[in-house]
Design a protein around this motif. Structure first.
Motif, mmCIF file in Angstrom:
data_model
loop_
_atom_site.group_PDB
_atom_site.id
_atom_site.type_symbol
_atom_site.label_atom_id
_atom_site.label_comp_id
_atom_site.label_asym_id
_atom_site.label_seq_id
_atom_site.Cartn_x
_atom_site.Cartn_y
_atom_site.Cartn_z
ATOM 1 N N TYR A 340 0.841 -1.195 0.000
ATOM 2 C CA TYR A 340 0.000 0.000 0.000
ATOM 3 C C TYR A 340 0.877 1.247 0.000
ATOM 4 O O TYR A 340 1.773 1.387 0.838
ATOM 5 C CB TYR A 340 -0.923 0.010 1.221
ATOM 6 C CG TYR A 340 -1.882 -1.157 1.239
ATOM 7 C CD1 TYR A 340 -3.135 -1.051 0.651
ATOM 8 C CD2 TYR A 340 -1.509 -2.380 1.801
ATOM 9 C CE1 TYR A 340 -4.012 -2.130 0.640
ATOM 10 C CE2 TYR A 340 -2.375 -3.461 1.790
ATOM 11 C CZ TYR A 340 -3.618 -3.333 1.198
ATOM 12 O OH TYR A 340 -4.476 -4.401 1.181
ATOM 13 N N GLN A 343 -1.803 7.824 -0.060
ATOM 14 C CA GLN A 343 -2.225 9.007 -0.803
ATOM 15 C C GLN A 343 -2.560 10.066 0.233
ATOM 16 O O GLN A 343 -3.361 9.827 1.140
ATOM 17 C CB GLN A 343 -3.436 8.687 -1.687
ATOM 18 C CG GLN A 343 -3.099 7.723 -2.812
ATOM 19 C CD GLN A 343 -4.277 7.403 -3.714
ATOM 20 O OE1 GLN A 343 -5.433 7.545 -3.315
ATOM 21 N NE2 GLN A 343 -4.006 6.977 -4.938
ATOM 22 N N GLU A 355 -3.008 3.438 -2.523
ATOM 23 C CA GLU A 355 -3.117 2.654 -3.750
ATOM 24 C C GLU A 355 -2.611 1.247 -3.458
ATOM 25 O O GLU A 355 -1.530 1.072 -2.889
ATOM 26 C CB GLU A 355 -2.306 3.268 -4.885
ATOM 27 C CG GLU A 355 -2.427 2.460 -6.180
ATOM 28 C CD GLU A 355 -1.687 3.067 -7.349
ATOM 29 O OE1 GLU A 355 -1.730 2.461 -8.446
ATOM 30 O OE2 GLU A 355 -1.055 4.127 -7.187
ATOM 31 N N ALA A 412 -7.391 2.612 -3.621
ATOM 32 C CA ALA A 412 -7.404 2.645 -5.085
ATOM 33 C C ALA A 412 -6.854 1.314 -5.595
ATOM 34 O O ALA A 412 -5.789 0.868 -5.157
ATOM 35 C CB ALA A 412 -6.560 3.804 -5.598
ATOM 36 N N ASN A 414 -6.083 -1.016 -9.152
ATOM 37 C CA ASN A 414 -5.932 -0.981 -10.606
ATOM 38 C C ASN A 414 -6.728 -2.100 -11.274
ATOM 39 O O ASN A 414 -6.717 -3.238 -10.810
ATOM 40 C CB ASN A 414 -4.449 -1.129 -10.982
ATOM 41 C CG ASN A 414 -3.628 0.067 -10.562
ATOM 42 O OD1 ASN A 414 -3.566 1.066 -11.271
ATOM 43 N ND2 ASN A 414 -2.994 -0.016 -9.404
ATOM 44 N N GLU A 446 -8.830 2.307 -10.816
ATOM 45 C CA GLU A 446 -7.894 2.997 -11.698
ATOM 46 C C GLU A 446 -7.762 2.254 -13.018
ATOM 47 O O GLU A 446 -7.534 1.042 -13.044
ATOM 48 C CB GLU A 446 -6.523 3.124 -11.024
ATOM 49 C CG GLU A 446 -6.540 4.005 -9.779
ATOM 50 C CD GLU A 446 -5.146 4.333 -9.285
ATOM 51 O OE1 GLU A 446 -4.167 3.918 -9.946
ATOM 52 O OE2 GLU A 446 -5.028 5.007 -8.246
ATOM 53 N N ASP A 476 -5.484 6.604 -14.857
ATOM 54 C CA ASP A 476 -4.099 6.506 -14.396
ATOM 55 C C ASP A 476 -3.141 6.869 -15.524
ATOM 56 O O ASP A 476 -3.455 6.735 -16.702
ATOM 57 C CB ASP A 476 -3.836 5.071 -13.923
ATOM 58 C CG ASP A 476 -2.601 4.977 -13.036
ATOM 59 O OD1 ASP A 476 -2.069 6.037 -12.648
ATOM 60 O OD2 ASP A 476 -2.186 3.854 -12.729
ATOM 61 N N LYS A 497 -5.003 11.143 -12.483
ATOM 62 C CA LYS A 497 -3.683 10.976 -11.876
ATOM 63 C C LYS A 497 -2.627 11.452 -12.865
ATOM 64 O O LYS A 497 -2.535 10.936 -13.984
ATOM 65 C CB LYS A 497 -3.438 9.524 -11.493
ATOM 66 C CG LYS A 497 -4.434 8.988 -10.470
ATOM 67 C CD LYS A 497 -4.039 7.619 -9.951
ATOM 68 C CE LYS A 497 -2.896 7.701 -8.964
ATOM 69 N NZ LYS A 497 -2.596 6.393 -8.343
ATOM 70 N N GLU A 533 1.324 11.780 -8.958
ATOM 71 C CA GLU A 533 2.076 10.558 -8.664
ATOM 72 C C GLU A 533 3.571 10.832 -8.708
ATOM 73 O O GLU A 533 4.038 11.754 -9.382
ATOM 74 C CB GLU A 533 1.758 9.483 -9.695
ATOM 75 C CG GLU A 533 0.380 8.878 -9.593
ATOM 76 C CD GLU A 533 0.243 7.687 -10.517
ATOM 77 O OE1 GLU A 533 0.115 6.566 -10.011
ATOM 78 O OE2 GLU A 533 0.263 7.879 -11.744
ATOM 79 N N GLN A 553 1.051 11.232 -4.003
ATOM 80 C CA GLN A 553 1.656 10.000 -3.525
ATOM 81 C C GLN A 553 3.034 9.906 -4.137
ATOM 82 O O GLN A 553 3.282 10.385 -5.241
ATOM 83 C CB GLN A 553 0.802 8.773 -3.875
ATOM 84 C CG GLN A 553 0.721 8.417 -5.348
ATOM 85 C CD GLN A 553 -0.164 7.202 -5.590
ATOM 86 O OE1 GLN A 553 -1.358 7.320 -5.784
ATOM 87 N NE2 GLN A 553 0.443 6.014 -5.601
#
Length: 589
Positions: A340, A343, A355, A412, A414, A446, A476, A497, A533, A553
């Motif tokens: 993890y 964020q 995320e 979040a 993916n 994402e 993303d 993002k 990011e 992040q």
């Protein structure tokens, strides 16, 4: 007086006054409608969205001040010009209305000329504001469109631009006799240079390589950067395949000469794969794929050479096959772990979510990075059960943290291209939510840009289905593929993002800064939440704070960590602290 038909809403409780105004404005060619009290007026404003509102101050039920307050709280109606009609002429009354956002006052009784003049003046001002706004949006669109078509480091065309440029040189005549070749150029052992001498040195070397590539081709040819250390060259017109081979050899010779970067000599070579239009394919993506396979064959044979693509290529290494076999057992052997990465809310400085990122703890090889095994999972279809496992693990773990007191914590996750294309995706997600007891309003799904553009109609329908479940949709790696304003407007995104390649060294890279500023401006216009990011330095952090990004992040705050380490971050209260002396400056505490 009025060039276009405008809609005017008149809110007036005295019927005689209201009807007189409506009749007067109707005779001027305006579209008018009236309301006898404030509540009806608000309802009509929401239904009709007029161009201007005339409103009495003193009315039963909801007075003019109440009407204005209600409208200014509605994002759609807040900018509509608003003129008060009143018999009260005291300055304190004027001030009260102006503080609420009124645009003008007309004191009763007023003349026809005064009424029409006030309306014309406010409409003209509104049109000027709208025109200025439209101009700014168009400039931002043009700016982003230009920047998004070029690689930010080398200023070569990027993948998006390559498709459009290919269409310009693609032969239209079936009897076309000349040769069109696609070259895929990969630098040999570039990662070692990057690791040993640093990314700044590597970036400077890539710029120098781009210059040499352009010097090896003609003006009508195309040179583009595909990704980190890979380039594509399209030779638009050559008489024979040997001519394309000669260009490939000249590129190898040029790149193999010593580079001087930051007063340091460095030697590098390249591997090149060639594919030919019509002989191998007429589709650019297929030609790129074939040329890349040929390039990989050249690398396997030692590099610093070129290879033609042939249908007999089977470039599947023993290592690839071993990884695929191990990956098939990784789930059942519990070798996969979800890490993890925090964020952080840039308004409060606190962790607001994380995320979920997959890691593979291989019993012999140790930690294997996703870029090594995710492509294998995608190709073999293993990504579907793996993706479902990641979502379930992330929901289950985040629910534990929420129950421990972090009630609003978000996660979040993916989605892969294969997952997104599943017809029963929403049903599978709902089943996972039921099993874990996790509320969908705390999930961000994402997706990358490339997953959505092949069939936009189907993609939009699926995204709307997911949103209807309560989840938020994040795009993303924005800015690296098919970025455009129409693309952002078309899809029902909630979050954008900004890719780490734009954030890195942003204060020292005006091109990256310009792209990022354009992305931020358009995202804010479309009311999208922004996440930066890859924030790794305080300078980068201050930049994204100064430009009003919502979340960040990156390694500056924390790398992706196992659940137990993330839990320590939560309970320790680690956060960003903002300097009281200088606006938009933040540090990690």
């Amino acid at each position: 007086m009025f060039k276009q038909i405008k809609k005017i809403l008149v809110i007036e409780d005295e019927e005689f006054v209201r009807e007189n105004i409506l009749e007067l404005l109707d005779s001027e060619g305006l579209e008018v409608f009236g309301a006898e009290n404030g509540r009806i007026g608000v309802d009509l404003a929401q239904q009709q969205q007029p161009d201007l509102i005339l409103c009495d101050v003193m009315m039963p039920e909801l007075d003019g001040y109440g009407v204005l307050t209600t409208l200014r709280q509605d994002s759609i109606l807040a900018t509509i010009p608003f003129i008060f009609l009143t018999a009260k002429a005291a300055k304190v009354d004027f001030r009260q209305g102006m503080e609420l956002g009124a645009d003008d006052y007309l004191t009763k009784p007023f003349t026809r000329a005064e009424l029409l003049g006030a309306i014309a003046s406010r409409l003209k001002k509104q049109e000027a504001v709208q025109e200025h706004y439209n101009t700014e949006i168009q400039q931002a669109k043009d700016r982003l469109s230009y920047l998004a078509h070029h690689d930010s480091l080398t200023e070569l065309p990027n993948r998006l631009s390559l498709q459009e440029l290919f269409k310009q040189v693609q032969p239209q005549d079936d009897n076309y006799q000349e040769v069109l070749a696609v070259l895929f150029v990969g630098l040999d052992r570039f990662s070692k240079i990057n690791d040993n001498l640093g990314s700044d040195f590597g970036d400077s070397l890539l710029k120098a390589v781009a210059i040499r590539l352009k010097a090896c081709v003609d003006d009508q040819d195309i040179v583009a950067r595909i990704n980190a250390d890979q380039f594509t060259v399209i030779l638009a017109k050559r008489n024979h395949k040997k001519d394309a081979a000669d260009v490939a050899q000249s590129i190898l010779t040029s790149i193999s000469k010593i580079f001087v970067v930051a007063a340091q000599e460095v030697f590098i070579t390249a591997s090149i794969g060639l594919a030919f239009y019509r002989r191998d394919s007429i589709e650019l993506q297929q030609l790129l794929s074939y040329a890349k396979k040929a390039m990989l064959q050249a690398k396997q044979q030692g590099g610093n050479q070129y290879q033609f693509y042939t249908a007999t290529f089977h470039i599947i290494s023993v290592d690839y096959l071993n990884l695929e076999t191990s990956l098939r057992h990784a789930l059942e052997r519990e070798e996969l772990v979800v890490y993890y990465q925090p964020q952080v809310d840039l308004k409060t400085g606190k962790i607001s979510g994380a995320e979920a990122l997959l890691r593979w703890h291989h019993p012999q090889r140790g930690i294997i990075k996703p870029d090594k095994f995710i492509p294998i999972a995608e190709e073999t279809g293993l990504i579907i059960p793996i993706g479902e496992w990641v979502l379930q693990a992330a929901c289950k773990q985040t629910k534990i943290w929420q129950d421990a007191g972090f009630h609003c914590l978000r996660v979040a996750v993916n989605l892969s291209g294969r997952q997104f294309s599943q017809i029963d995706l929403s049903q599978k997600i709902l089943q996972i939510l039921r099993e874990t007891g996790f509320h969908p309003q705390h999930i961000d799904l994402e997706l990358t840009e490339s997953m959505l553009v092949s069939n936009t109609e189907v993609a939009i329908r699926r995204l709307k289905t997911l949103k209807s479940l309560g989840m938020q949709i994040a795009v993303d790696d924005f800015g690296t593929g098919y970025s455009s304003l129409s693309y952002l407007q078309e899809f029902p995104f909630d979050i954008l993002k900004i890719d780490r390649c734009f954030v890195r060294n942003i204060t020292a890279n005006p091109h990256n800064a310009a792209i990022t500023e354009a992305i931020i401006q358009i995202a804010k216009t479309l009311e999208l939440k922004l996440i930066a990011e890859g924030v790794e330095t305080e300078a980068e952090l201050n930049f994204v704070c100064r430009h009003n990004c919502d979340l960040m992040q990156g390694y500056l705050f924390s790398e992706p960590v196992p659940p137990q380490e993330f839990e320590k971050l939560l309970f320790s209260g680690k956060n960003l602290q903002f300097s009281p002396k200088q606006d938009h400056e933040a540090k990690v505490r």
